[in-house]
Write a protein that holds these residues in place. Structure first.
Motif, PDB file in Angstrom:
ATOM      1  N   ASP A 329       7.973  -5.674 -16.193  1.00  0.00           N
ATOM      2  CA  ASP A 329       7.383  -4.913 -17.095  1.00  0.00           C
ATOM      3  C   ASP A 329       5.864  -4.790 -16.877  1.00  0.00           C
ATOM      4  O   ASP A 329       5.036  -3.699 -17.201  1.00  0.00           O
ATOM      5  N   GLY A 330       5.413  -5.816 -16.290  1.00  0.00           N
ATOM      6  CA  GLY A 330       3.871  -5.876 -16.034  1.00  0.00           C
ATOM      7  C   GLY A 330       3.196  -4.988 -14.907  1.00  0.00           C
ATOM      8  O   GLY A 330       2.231  -4.352 -15.259  1.00  0.00           O
ATOM      9  N   ALA A 331       4.260  -4.470 -14.221  1.00  0.00           N
ATOM     10  CA  ALA A 331       4.008  -3.336 -13.282  1.00  0.00           C
ATOM     11  C   ALA A 331       4.143  -2.075 -13.733  1.00  0.00           C
ATOM     12  O   ALA A 331       3.294  -1.169 -13.770  1.00  0.00           O
ATOM     13  N   ALA A 332       4.939  -1.908 -14.782  1.00  0.00           N
ATOM     14  CA  ALA A 332       5.134  -0.685 -15.512  1.00  0.00           C
ATOM     15  C   ALA A 332       3.938  -0.381 -16.354  1.00  0.00           C
ATOM     16  O   ALA A 332       3.363   0.619 -16.336  1.00  0.00           O
ATOM     17  N   VAL A 333       3.246  -1.528 -17.185  1.00  0.00           N
ATOM     18  CA  VAL A 333       2.310  -1.429 -18.024  1.00  0.00           C
ATOM     19  C   VAL A 333       1.094  -1.140 -17.070  1.00  0.00           C
ATOM     20  O   VAL A 333       0.007  -0.696 -17.375  1.00  0.00           O
ATOM     21  N   ALA A 554      -0.575  -8.451 -16.649  1.00  0.00           N
ATOM     22  CA  ALA A 554      -1.243  -7.020 -16.618  1.00  0.00           C
ATOM     23  C   ALA A 554      -2.934  -7.101 -16.865  1.00  0.00           C
ATOM     24  O   ALA A 554      -3.072  -8.135 -17.663  1.00  0.00           O
ATOM     25  N   PRO A 555      -3.637  -6.324 -16.372  1.00  0.00           N
ATOM     26  CA  PRO A 555      -5.032  -6.710 -16.477  1.00  0.00           C
ATOM     27  C   PRO A 555      -5.577  -6.592 -17.979  1.00  0.00           C
ATOM     28  O   PRO A 555      -4.960  -5.727 -18.877  1.00  0.00           O
ATOM     29  N   ILE A 556      -6.641  -7.344 -18.215  1.00  0.00           N
ATOM     30  CA  ILE A 556      -7.122  -7.107 -19.714  1.00  0.00           C
ATOM     31  C   ILE A 556      -8.586  -6.568 -19.261  1.00  0.00           C
ATOM     32  O   ILE A 556      -9.101  -6.806 -18.256  1.00  0.00           O
ATOM     33  N   ASP A 557      -8.951  -5.736 -20.101  1.00  0.00           N
ATOM     34  CA  ASP A 557      -9.820  -4.616 -19.526  1.00  0.00           C
ATOM     35  C   ASP A 557     -11.460  -5.433 -19.408  1.00  0.00           C
ATOM     36  O   ASP A 557     -11.995  -5.729 -20.547  1.00  0.00           O
ATOM     37  N   ARG A 558     -11.781  -5.652 -18.183  1.00  0.00           N
ATOM     38  CA  ARG A 558     -12.881  -6.404 -17.900  1.00  0.00           C
ATOM     39  C   ARG A 558     -14.183  -5.832 -18.318  1.00  0.00           C
ATOM     40  O   ARG A 558     -15.154  -6.337 -18.545  1.00  0.00           O
ATOM     41  N   ALA A 583      -1.844 -10.940  -7.288  1.00  0.00           N
ATOM     42  CA  ALA A 583      -0.676 -11.387  -6.278  1.00  0.00           C
ATOM     43  C   ALA A 583       0.459 -10.966  -6.677  1.00  0.00           C
ATOM     44  O   ALA A 583       1.231 -10.596  -5.850  1.00  0.00           O
ATOM     45  N   GLU A 584       0.937 -10.850  -8.153  1.00  0.00           N
ATOM     46  CA  GLU A 584       2.455 -10.681  -8.231  1.00  0.00           C
ATOM     47  C   GLU A 584       2.569  -9.238  -8.876  1.00  0.00           C
ATOM     48  O   GLU A 584       3.788  -8.897  -8.415  1.00  0.00           O
ATOM     49  N   ILE A 585       1.842  -8.603  -9.326  1.00  0.00           N
ATOM     50  CA  ILE A 585       1.821  -7.303  -9.520  1.00  0.00           C
ATOM     51  C   ILE A 585       1.576  -6.269  -8.582  1.00  0.00           C
ATOM     52  O   ILE A 585       2.209  -5.144  -8.023  1.00  0.00           O
ATOM     53  N   TRP A 596      -6.461   0.806  -8.106  1.00  0.00           N
ATOM     54  CA  TRP A 596      -7.127   0.612  -9.713  1.00  0.00           C
ATOM     55  C   TRP A 596      -6.986  -0.711  -9.841  1.00  0.00           C
ATOM     56  O   TRP A 596      -7.844  -1.462 -10.505  1.00  0.00           O
ATOM     57  N   LEU A 597      -5.652  -1.372  -9.603  1.00  0.00           N
ATOM     58  CA  LEU A 597      -5.446  -3.121  -9.953  1.00  0.00           C
ATOM     59  C   LEU A 597      -6.433  -3.679  -9.163  1.00  0.00           C
ATOM     60  O   LEU A 597      -6.979  -4.556 -10.015  1.00  0.00           O
ATOM     61  N   GLU A 598      -6.953  -3.358  -7.847  1.00  0.00           N
ATOM     62  CA  GLU A 598      -7.887  -4.174  -7.264  1.00  0.00           C
ATOM     63  C   GLU A 598      -9.131  -4.185  -8.018  1.00  0.00           C
ATOM     64  O   GLU A 598      -9.706  -5.220  -8.392  1.00  0.00           O
ATOM     65  N   ALA A 599      -9.506  -3.052  -8.523  1.00  0.00           N
ATOM     66  CA  ALA A 599     -10.808  -3.078  -9.319  1.00  0.00           C
ATOM     67  C   ALA A 599     -10.637  -3.591 -10.735  1.00  0.00           C
ATOM     68  O   ALA A 599     -11.514  -4.395 -11.031  1.00  0.00           O
ATOM     69  N   ALA A 600      -9.636  -3.394 -11.338  1.00  0.00           N
ATOM     70  CA  ALA A 600      -9.347  -3.872 -12.661  1.00  0.00           C
ATOM     71  C   ALA A 600      -9.265  -5.683 -12.728  1.00  0.00           C
ATOM     72  O   ALA A 600      -9.407  -6.067 -13.830  1.00  0.00           O
TER      73      ALA A 600
END
Length: 604
Positions: A329-333, A554-558, A583-585, A596-600
């Motif tokens: 689910d975390g990957a989907a979100v 899932a990322p929290i908006d930094r 690491a996991e997603i 995007w994930l790297e930046a988030a």
């Protein structure tokens, strides 16, 4: 597929339907009637034919009650729905009031007159609830009149029939324990309590006990049914046989007898004549059931539903399933959040479009069975409505320099998820960042808490509110609820709230979702699910303590974090959480989503 965006709520019918109900009450010689948002099982999610409160008033929330008297009518909702109720209900017909303060009991005491007759449907009120009503009637000099033939049904001409969702077997590899093993434990509990039998009225308890799942209500795989479980011998499941497949029937008949719902009354009569008292949970059992048992000469003892605690305390297979479900689910979100960042800046995304996109990313996993509740997709001021449900009438675009709150979840065979993220669309204001960070501080306080065995949710709840309180702020809902295993997204008995009295146990799953809501402007909520871990020694300490493992990834908006308001420990937690998400997603994403994930998730 999963969510419609027309809730069917229409305040324009309120006055006319209220008049029809009052005419029916007068015909029956009743001065008033109670209309709760419940069904015979007292569940949060009910089938369309049990939505009497919505039909009468237009209110579509998951908790509420209307009281109709000759001279007054009111609808009572909790803090999640104080804004929504005014949009959905004709306030000229029904006065909207708070469910807790002052509460419908106090209002009823003021309004009821000596000699008045107040009707209630004994199928829709619990044993404990009617006991409170009896005290009000005694205090006011009014009379209570049970009306199992509900007067609302008499004026609801197009009321839907009962659901016939198919019952399926819940696989042993995700259930973790066989139905026979669970039943043996429940019967030991009854024998230890010297109860001859219990009546299970909550479909999620029955689904858990028998390792089955159903499809009778939206978003939660429940088979609406009852069960009578003796301390010795085979239980009886009361269910419409049209719901059963050959496989599910054979599976159930391995451990239980099956009877039609029409046989429930006679089955209760038979149980009442057996040896020993019948244990009923007064908080969840309809008064009709208790009345039937007592009329047959049975003796009732109060006791919790014996399935509730073992159901809430997940076994190793259920915990492994929860972790797998949250990873998926975390990957989907995360894909959704990446998409949202790319698309929202153009101004072409609205609340419905975002909710549909999120469902699409979950469906793309190939393992989504349902969403776990209607997605709360709130842009700008709609985000301040705690349990907002977007419709075609309320749909808003995600506008630049605003906040977007999305609270959503999924049902997978191996686990149920629930996550809330608040996202900056464009450039957030200083107030948005300050409020978000105060909420984040409360979230981190829960996530990092250590506490001794015996600690309840009420004790932990304060941690989530402390930073907000110091700023003169608060939120009018609980901080966390229990979550089932491919069952209800709102599962008891554990909860993090001012009213949370049940101690935490290892294996329980609970949400961590403090918030802040600025009416007319924006809402903020940050929600992860937490697993209660077994006691562990604390370095340098003298006592092993419970703690939480965060399941949600899932990322929290930094961009919304005011780093100056975080302590070094809080900053370290957020960086470590984001490193884990990365690491996991990360391995499940590709292309632009990976970047995007790297930046988030970059360190603050």
């Amino acid at each position: 597929m999963f969510q419609t965006f027309d809730d069917g709520a229409d305040p324009s019918h309120g006055a006319e339907r209220l008049a029809r109900l009052r005419a029916e009450l007068e015909r029956r010689g009743l001065d008033g009637f109670l209309i709760p948002r419940s069904d015979e099982h007292q569940g949060e999610y009910v089938p369309p034919g049990a939505e009497r409160l919505k039909w009468l008033t237009g209110f579509s929330g998951s908790a509420g009650l209307a009281v109709v008297l000759k001279h007054a009518a009111a609808i009572f909702v909790d803090g999640r729905y104080t804004l929504q109720v005014r949009d959905q209900v004709d306030t000229g017909a029904f006065e909207p009031l708070h469910l807790i303060d002052p509460g419908w009991h106090a209002w009823l005491e003021e309004q009821l007159q000596a000699g008045a007759t107040l009707g209630y449907d004994p199928w829709l009120h619990t044993v404990a609830g009617v006991r409170r009503l009896e005290k009000i009637a005694e205090k006011t000099g009014a009379s209570l009149v049970p009306t199992p033939d509900n007067p609302v049904d008499a004026v609801w001409s197009d009321r839907p029939g009962p659901p016939l969702g198919q019952v399926v077997v819940h696989p042993l590899d995700v259930a973790g324990r066989s139905a026979a093993d669970k039943l043996a434990d429940i019967q030991k509990t009854l024998a230890k309590a010297r109860a001859g039998a219990t009546v299970l009225t909550q479909p999620d308890s029955i689904a858990w006990l028998l390792n089955v799942r159903g499809a009778d209500v939206q978003h939660t795989p429940l088979p609406l049914s009852f069960a009578i479980v003796p301390a010795e011998g085979r239980p009886t499941l009361l269910i419409d046989s049209r719901k059963l497949t050959n496989a599910s029937r054979a599976h159930i008949e391995d451990v239980a007898d099956i009877a039609e719902p029409s046989e429930f009354g006679p089955a209760l009569d038979q149980a009442a004549g057996g040896q020993g008292a019948i244990r009923l949970d007064p908080a969840t059992t309809a008064r009709w059931i208790a009345d039937r048992i007592e009329a047959a000469g049975g003796r009732i003892v109060d006791g919790d539903d014996p399935c509730t605690l073992p159901k809430a305390t997940k076994n190793e297979a259920e915990i492994a399933g929860a972790r797998a479900a949250h990873l998926r689910d975390g990957a989907a979100v995360s894909r959704f959040l990446a998409w949202l960042d790319r698309e929202a800046s153009s101004g072409g995304v609205d609340e419905i479009g975002a909710a549909k996109a999120l469902e699409g990313f979950r469906a793309a996993t190939g393992q989504l069975r349902e969403i776990s509740f209607d997605t709360i997709s709130g842009a700008g001021p709609n985000g301040a409505i705690v349990h907002y449900r977007v419709t075609t009438d309320t749909n808003r675009p995600l506008e630049p320099n605003s906040l977007y709150l999305v609270d959503s979840g999924a049902q997978y065979v191996d686990g149920t998820t629930d996550i809330t993220r608040t996202v900056a669309i464009g450039e957030p204001t200083a107030d948005m960042r300050r409020h978000f960070t105060l909420v984040l501080k409360g979230h981190i306080a829960i996530a990092t808490a250590r506490f001794p065995e015996g600690t309840s949710g009420a004790q932990v709840d304060t941690l989530a509110r402390y930073a907000l309180w110091q700023a003169g702020l608060d939120f009018d809902h609980g901080t966390g609820h229990g979550v089932g295993s491919f069952l209800s997204v709102h599962e008891g008995p554990q909860r993090i709230a001012k009213t949370g009295t049940v101690p935490f146990r290892p294996g329980m799953i609970v949400s961590n979702e403090p918030g802040y809501y600025r009416t007319g402007h924006y809402g903020i909520r940050i929600e992860n699910l937490e697993l209660v871990k077994p006691p562990e020694p604390v370095p340098g300490g003298e006592k092993a303590l419970l703690s939480f493992e965060t399941l949600t990834l899932a990322p929290i908006d930094r961009r919304l974090v005011d780093v100056a308001l975080l302590s070094e420990a809080e900053k370290a937690w957020l960086n470590a959480y984001h490193a884990r998400v990365r690491a996991e997603i990360g391995p499940q994403l590709d292309g632009d989503d990976t970047a995007w994930l790297e930046a988030a998730t970059a360190p603050l």
